[in-house]
Design a protein around this motif. Structure first.
Motif, PDB file in Angstrom:
ATOM      1  N   ALA A  14       0.828  -1.210   0.000  1.00  0.00           N
ATOM      2  CA  ALA A  14       0.000   0.000   0.000  1.00  0.00           C
ATOM      3  C   ALA A  14       0.859   1.255   0.000  1.00  0.00           C
ATOM      4  N   GLY A  15       1.993   1.194   0.670  1.00  0.00           N
ATOM      5  CA  GLY A  15       2.877   2.353   0.741  1.00  0.00           C
ATOM      6  C   GLY A  15       3.354   2.831  -0.617  1.00  0.00           C
ATOM      7  N   MET A  16       3.378   1.910  -1.585  1.00  0.00           N
ATOM      8  CA  MET A  16       3.825   2.281  -2.933  1.00  0.00           C
ATOM      9  C   MET A  16       2.854   3.237  -3.612  1.00  0.00           C
ATOM     10  N   PHE A  17       1.551   3.060  -3.403  1.00  0.00           N
ATOM     11  CA  PHE A  17       0.601   3.957  -4.066  1.00  0.00           C
ATOM     12  C   PHE A  17       0.020   4.992  -3.113  1.00  0.00           C
ATOM     13  N   LEU A  18       0.220   4.827  -1.811  1.00  0.00           N
ATOM     14  CA  LEU A  18      -0.244   5.835  -0.854  1.00  0.00           C
ATOM     15  C   LEU A  18       0.834   6.876  -0.559  1.00  0.00           C
ATOM     16  N   ASN A  19       2.048   6.643  -1.006  1.00  0.00           N
ATOM     17  CA  ASN A  19       3.172   7.551  -0.788  1.00  0.00           C
ATOM     18  C   ASN A  19       3.341   7.875   0.700  1.00  0.00           C
ATOM     19  N   LEU A  20       3.663   6.856   1.472  1.00  0.00           N
ATOM     20  CA  LEU A  20       3.801   6.988   2.921  1.00  0.00           C
ATOM     21  C   LEU A  20       5.249   7.131   3.371  1.00  0.00           C
ATOM     22  N   SER A  21       6.158   7.362   2.435  1.00  0.00           N
ATOM     23  CA  SER A  21       7.566   7.481   2.818  1.00  0.00           C
ATOM     24  C   SER A  21       7.758   8.667   3.757  1.00  0.00           C
ATOM     25  N   GLY A  22       8.611   8.469   4.738  1.00  0.00           N
ATOM     26  CA  GLY A  22       8.879   9.518   5.715  1.00  0.00           C
ATOM     27  C   GLY A  22       7.860   9.597   6.836  1.00  0.00           C
ATOM     28  N   ILE A  23       6.907   8.657   6.859  1.00  0.00           N
ATOM     29  CA  ILE A  23       5.889   8.626   7.906  1.00  0.00           C
ATOM     30  C   ILE A  23       6.115   7.362   8.734  1.00  0.00           C
ATOM     31  N   ASP A  24       6.282   7.543  10.036  1.00  0.00           N
ATOM     32  CA  ASP A  24       6.501   6.401  10.930  1.00  0.00           C
ATOM     33  C   ASP A  24       5.149   5.822  11.333  1.00  0.00           C
ATOM     34  N   ILE A  25       4.801   4.691  10.711  1.00  0.00           N
ATOM     35  CA  ILE A  25       3.528   4.035  10.953  1.00  0.00           C
ATOM     36  C   ILE A  25       3.759   2.826  11.853  1.00  0.00           C
ATOM     37  N   THR A  26       3.077   2.828  12.993  1.00  0.00           N
ATOM     38  CA  THR A  26       3.194   1.751  13.965  1.00  0.00           C
ATOM     39  C   THR A  26       2.411   0.528  13.527  1.00  0.00           C
ATOM     40  N   LYS A  27       1.199   0.757  13.035  1.00  0.00           N
ATOM     41  CA  LYS A  27       0.319  -0.331  12.617  1.00  0.00           C
ATOM     42  C   LYS A  27      -0.668   0.218  11.605  1.00  0.00           C
ATOM     43  N   ALA A  28      -1.048  -0.636  10.652  1.00  0.00           N
ATOM     44  CA  ALA A  28      -2.027  -0.207   9.643  1.00  0.00           C
ATOM     45  C   ALA A  28      -2.901  -1.376   9.238  1.00  0.00           C
TER      46      ALA A  28
END
Length: 154
Positions: free
Chosen positions: A56-70
């Protein structure tokens, strides 16, 4: 006189409750439970399938965001329907996640305009909520129901 004072006290207490609820902080909750409730309690045209955060991170562009759980549910691509529930390390990360979700919706609007314009109704009423360390996106034909479900958690 006593009655006026009583009404004033009731009015003041009601105002305090309403104002207090507006600024409430999100209590910790299970992101999987919220995502499951959104998936199970709302009717979707598409079958939404769970997706891992790396994909999901590839199309949501979540780089640079520290995600604990999704917990993320995506459709086949024939519809814009999706669910994203994220717990982030900090409130700042949750704000960044919410911005990424807003960008996602804007990109989907652009994509679906010519592809499946009927999906624009869902995208234009997408529910994006951020509170504390949590960020949530729900794209469905039932934004009011999604908002109510989310409000039960945050």
């Amino acid at each position: 006189m006593m009655r006026k004072n009583g009404l004033f006290v009731i009015a003041a207490a009601t105002a305090a409750l309403v104002l207090g609820a507006c600024g409430k902080k999100a209590a910790d909750f299970d992101v999987d439970a919220l995502a499951s409730d959104l998936n199970d309690k709302i009717t979707y045209e598409d079958t939404l399938m769970p997706l891992d955060i790396d994909t999901a991170g590839m199309f949501l562009n979540l780089s640079g965001i520290d995600i604990t759980k999704a917990a993320i549910y995506e459709g086949s691509g024939a519809t814009a329907e999706e669910i994203v529930v994220m717990e982030c390390a900090t409130e700042e990360d949750a704000q960044k996640a919410a911005e990424a979700l807003r960008t996602r919706v804007a990109e989907q609007i652009e994509s679906f305009t010519d592809y499946v314009p009927e999906e624009l109704t869902k995208l234009n009423s997408a529910v994006i909520k951020v509170n504390g360390r949590y960020a949530v996106l729900s794209v469905s034909a039932s934004p009011d129901d999604a908002g109510s479900i989310i409000a039960g958690y945050m």
